[in-house]
Design a protein around this motif. Sequence first.
Motif, mmCIF file in Angstrom:
data_model
loop_
_atom_site.group_PDB
_atom_site.id
_atom_site.type_symbol
_atom_site.label_atom_id
_atom_site.label_comp_id
_atom_site.label_asym_id
_atom_site.label_seq_id
_atom_site.Cartn_x
_atom_site.Cartn_y
_atom_site.Cartn_z
ATOM 1 N N UNK A 3 0.823 -1.211 0.000
ATOM 2 C CA UNK A 3 0.000 0.000 0.000
ATOM 3 C C UNK A 3 0.849 1.248 0.000
ATOM 4 N N UNK A 135 -16.845 3.106 0.512
ATOM 5 C CA UNK A 135 -16.740 1.736 0.023
ATOM 6 C C UNK A 135 -18.097 1.214 -0.446
ATOM 7 N N UNK A 138 -19.165 2.954 -3.651
ATOM 8 C CA UNK A 138 -18.467 2.398 -4.815
ATOM 9 C C UNK A 138 -19.095 1.069 -5.215
ATOM 10 N N UNK A 142 -20.796 -0.129 -8.736
ATOM 11 C CA UNK A 142 -20.438 -1.347 -9.477
ATOM 12 C C UNK A 142 -21.668 -2.199 -9.740
ATOM 13 N N UNK A 198 -16.414 7.073 -10.558
ATOM 14 C CA UNK A 198 -16.471 6.652 -9.146
ATOM 15 C C UNK A 198 -15.293 7.150 -8.315
ATOM 16 N N UNK A 199 -14.205 7.556 -8.978
ATOM 17 C CA UNK A 199 -13.049 8.042 -8.217
ATOM 18 C C UNK A 199 -13.372 9.341 -7.494
ATOM 19 N N UNK A 202 -14.013 9.119 -3.791
ATOM 20 C CA UNK A 202 -12.872 8.983 -2.879
ATOM 21 C C UNK A 202 -12.055 10.253 -2.746
ATOM 22 N N UNK B 13 -11.722 2.431 -9.775
ATOM 23 C CA UNK B 13 -12.894 2.862 -9.016
ATOM 24 C C UNK B 13 -12.549 3.871 -7.926
ATOM 25 N N UNK B 30 -7.450 -7.712 -5.903
ATOM 26 C CA UNK B 30 -8.456 -6.661 -5.788
ATOM 27 C C UNK B 30 -7.904 -5.495 -4.988
ATOM 28 N N UNK B 33 -8.485 -0.860 -1.002
ATOM 29 C CA UNK B 33 -9.334 0.163 -0.390
ATOM 30 C C UNK B 33 -10.816 -0.047 -0.710
ATOM 31 N N UNK B 34 -11.141 -0.307 -1.994
ATOM 32 C CA UNK B 34 -12.565 -0.406 -2.325
ATOM 33 C C UNK B 34 -12.990 -1.805 -2.741
ATOM 34 N N UNK B 35 -12.037 -2.716 -2.920
ATOM 35 C CA UNK B 35 -12.401 -4.093 -3.223
ATOM 36 C C UNK B 35 -12.649 -4.411 -4.683
ATOM 37 N N UNK B 36 -12.495 -3.424 -5.575
ATOM 38 C CA UNK B 36 -12.710 -3.687 -6.997
ATOM 39 C C UNK B 36 -11.594 -4.573 -7.538
ATOM 40 N N UNK B 38 -8.608 -5.599 -9.647
ATOM 41 C CA UNK B 38 -7.558 -4.863 -10.353
ATOM 42 C C UNK B 38 -7.087 -5.621 -11.582
#
Lengths: 212, 210
Positions: A3, A135, A138, A142, A198-199, A202, B13, B30, B33-36, B38
């Motif tokens: 991260x 979250x 988002x 989806x 969707x960005x 955030x 996302x 995925x 942070x958002x689980x989408x 990748x």
Amino acid sequence: MSRLASSAANRMLCSCQVCNLVSRKTQLAYPAHCPRCGTLLHFRRPASVARCWALLIAAYILYIPANLLTIMETGSLFSYRSDTIMSGIVHLWKTGSWMIAVIVFIASVTIPLLKLISLTLLLISVQRRSLWRPRERTRLFRLIELVGRWSMLDIYVVTLLAALVQLGAMATVKAGPGAVAFGAVVVLTMFAAMQFDPRLIWDPLQRKDLHD
Amino acid sequence: MADRPAQLIACHYCDLLQREIPLNPGCTASCSRCGAVLYRNATDSIDRTLAYTLAAAVLFAVANTFPIFSIEVQGDRSAINLYGAVASLWDQEMKSIALLVLITAIVMPAVELISMTYLLLPLKFRRVPPGCALFMRTLRYVEPWGMVEVFMLGVLVSLVKLTSSFKVIPGIALWSFGALTLLLAAVASSFSARDVWARLEQGNKERGEP
Ligand SMILES: [Zn+2]
């Protein structure tokens, strides 16, 4: 996944929407193209909120005739029916095909409503720079991307029936003006979902992180 | 214009910047942070997708030529295929609906299958087809508009509606559409744009291009 806890845009990095390549975009004002596939790069979809609102409002307006006007006319020697989306579903339910009634209800009523309401909520929350459950929002986006296409179901059913049942006095099925309006709602909401970025959900969070 | 930080990926996302990690075959990465999703490590992505695409192309041709189903009333028989249905709606002055069905059920799936074949067939033999970026872009924009699986459900719903008043005879295209739906799902799940781009870059390097 390691991260870095930063959005790409914060580091002046831009992800290509077509090939996913992350590249540096330093001069904000000048258009830059992806070095791998040549697609025009944007940090965020341009005029995303305004375009999405425009398409969404058009969809809301057309949603009214889509539900009030006839979507399908069925005529034969003995009977004549003119159905809106809702009366068609009720008729299906009453004549015993409750499974089909449920499927058509989900595709023609639940999904379009879900799309209209969700996109409205997403747009308002993004404009207010809301920090509420990014979250989940988002995920909602989806979901509507994924299920949106299924509301085309009724259009296909009307097309197939109107094309096949042309037996003159015996039986005739005709598509009504409601079908045109409904088709337009489906297409408009699909375009609206494509315009939404969707960005943006955030981005307010990112700013907060930076201040902390 | 742009330099390239290696192996970074940004979530589509939420724009979170992350480092790519190698995946085991069949696994999915995925967003943290958002689980989408990748990217995926699809095994033999190019070969498998090509095989499914070619099979789907054959079925697509069959599904568009033969009747989907026909109805019979007192000796009168009426049959339709997909293109016939579109043409009939066009003649009934429902041109916008006819166009919508033509685009979503015939044109877009055809463009998708053609682009896939154009890209993957040369790539399988380690050649880079000209204009590949254009075709990759086309694939991305076409994908949401090909609705064969929704059409298939529409066929089933119509079938049930028709059986209440007519004798319905299923046609060859009905079965082909069913199989086509499954094959297109297989194409979508085995296709990995990431692998195609990797192969394209590798091919370009071998030819000595930047
Ligand atoms: Zn993400």
